[in-house]
Enzyme design. Sequence first.
Site, PDB file in Angstrom:
ATOM      1  N   GLY A  46       0.759  -1.249   0.005  1.00  0.00           N
ATOM      2  CA  GLY A  46      -0.029   0.018  -0.090  1.00  0.00           C
ATOM      3  C   GLY A  46       0.963   1.173   0.001  1.00  0.00           C
ATOM      4  N   GLN A  51       3.475   9.950   1.325  1.00  0.00           N
ATOM      5  CA  GLN A  51       4.442   9.133   1.110  1.00  0.00           C
ATOM      6  C   GLN A  51       5.467   9.479  -0.147  1.00  0.00           C
ATOM      7  OE1 GLN A  51       2.397   5.324   2.173  1.00  0.00           O
ATOM      8  NE2 GLN A  51       4.258   5.255   3.337  1.00  0.00           N
ATOM      9  N   CYS A  94       5.847   0.136   7.382  1.00  0.00           N
ATOM     10  CA  CYS A  94       5.552   1.050   6.682  1.00  0.00           C
ATOM     11  C   CYS A  94       6.733   1.522   5.643  1.00  0.00           C
ATOM     12  CB  CYS A  94       5.216   2.234   7.355  1.00  0.00           C
ATOM     13  SG  CYS A  94       4.684   3.740   6.500  1.00  0.00           S
ATOM     14  N   LEU A  95       6.507   1.886   4.275  1.00  0.00           N
ATOM     15  CA  LEU A  95       7.660   2.083   3.364  1.00  0.00           C
ATOM     16  C   LEU A  95       8.325   3.461   3.891  1.00  0.00           C
ATOM     17  CD1 LEU A  95       6.281   1.171  -0.025  1.00  0.00           C
ATOM     18  CD2 LEU A  95       7.760  -0.236   1.346  1.00  0.00           C
ATOM     19  N   HIS A 136      -4.590   1.699   7.135  1.00  0.00           N
ATOM     20  CA  HIS A 136      -3.170   2.209   7.354  1.00  0.00           C
ATOM     21  C   HIS A 136      -2.847   3.421   6.422  1.00  0.00           C
ATOM     22  CE1 HIS A 136       1.329   1.394   7.852  1.00  0.00           C
ATOM     23  NE2 HIS A 136       1.245   2.238   6.985  1.00  0.00           N
ATOM     24  N   GLU A 137      -3.641   3.205   4.973  1.00  0.00           N
ATOM     25  CA  GLU A 137      -3.295   4.203   3.852  1.00  0.00           C
ATOM     26  C   GLU A 137      -4.058   5.396   4.358  1.00  0.00           C
ATOM     27  OE1 GLU A 137      -0.681   3.853   2.756  1.00  0.00           O
ATOM     28  OE2 GLU A 137      -0.495   1.639   2.995  1.00  0.00           O
ATOM     29  N   HIS A 140      -2.737   7.512   6.780  1.00  0.00           N
ATOM     30  CA  HIS A 140      -1.564   8.524   6.151  1.00  0.00           C
ATOM     31  C   HIS A 140      -1.993   9.923   5.421  1.00  0.00           C
ATOM     32  CE1 HIS A 140       2.289   6.415   6.075  1.00  0.00           C
ATOM     33  NE2 HIS A 140       1.826   5.332   5.598  1.00  0.00           N
TER      34      HIS A 140
END
Length: 169
Positions: A46, A51, A94-95, A136-137, A140
């Site tokens: 995701g 991000q 998380c990236l 989660h996204e 963000h």
Amino acid sequence: MALLEIQLLGAKVLRERAAPVGEITDATRQLVRDMFDTMYDAEGIGLAAPQVGIPERILVVDVADEDETRHVHALVNPVITRSSRDTGKEVEGCLSIPGIEESVTRPVRVTVEGLSPDGEPVRLEAEGLLARALQHEVDHLDGVLFVDRVSPLKRGILLRKWRKSRASR
Ligand code: NI
């Protein structure tokens, strides 16, 4: 294929509330394609536009079920309209915080509504990993990171670990 630079913890854009997309244009669709490229390159499941430094309400996910059904979605202006009362606890990463993982408690099922990159209304009834990835996204887009959703004690440990791993680079 265009890879965008993934913003890491500490970047201001990750802590801002992203703005709704007013009009979906070719530039929006290009951004979505680049976000997929960037997510796949980083081996994530995701990614949210902040991000990659774009403070707009756009997310992409590509999640496989236990039965290996793939769920590939790009959502513009997504909103969680329903959350189940029952919750589950699973490990997340998380990236934007590479190398850091921790268990996070979230509702097991959610309904998410938004627009496709073509401007069509989308309504997803998600559970399991897809539900978790979508939450989660969406977090963000509100400037919230998964480390905000663990206990203060655990957060302290994670952030110290993060700073240490950055300092040794
Ligand atoms: Ni993330």
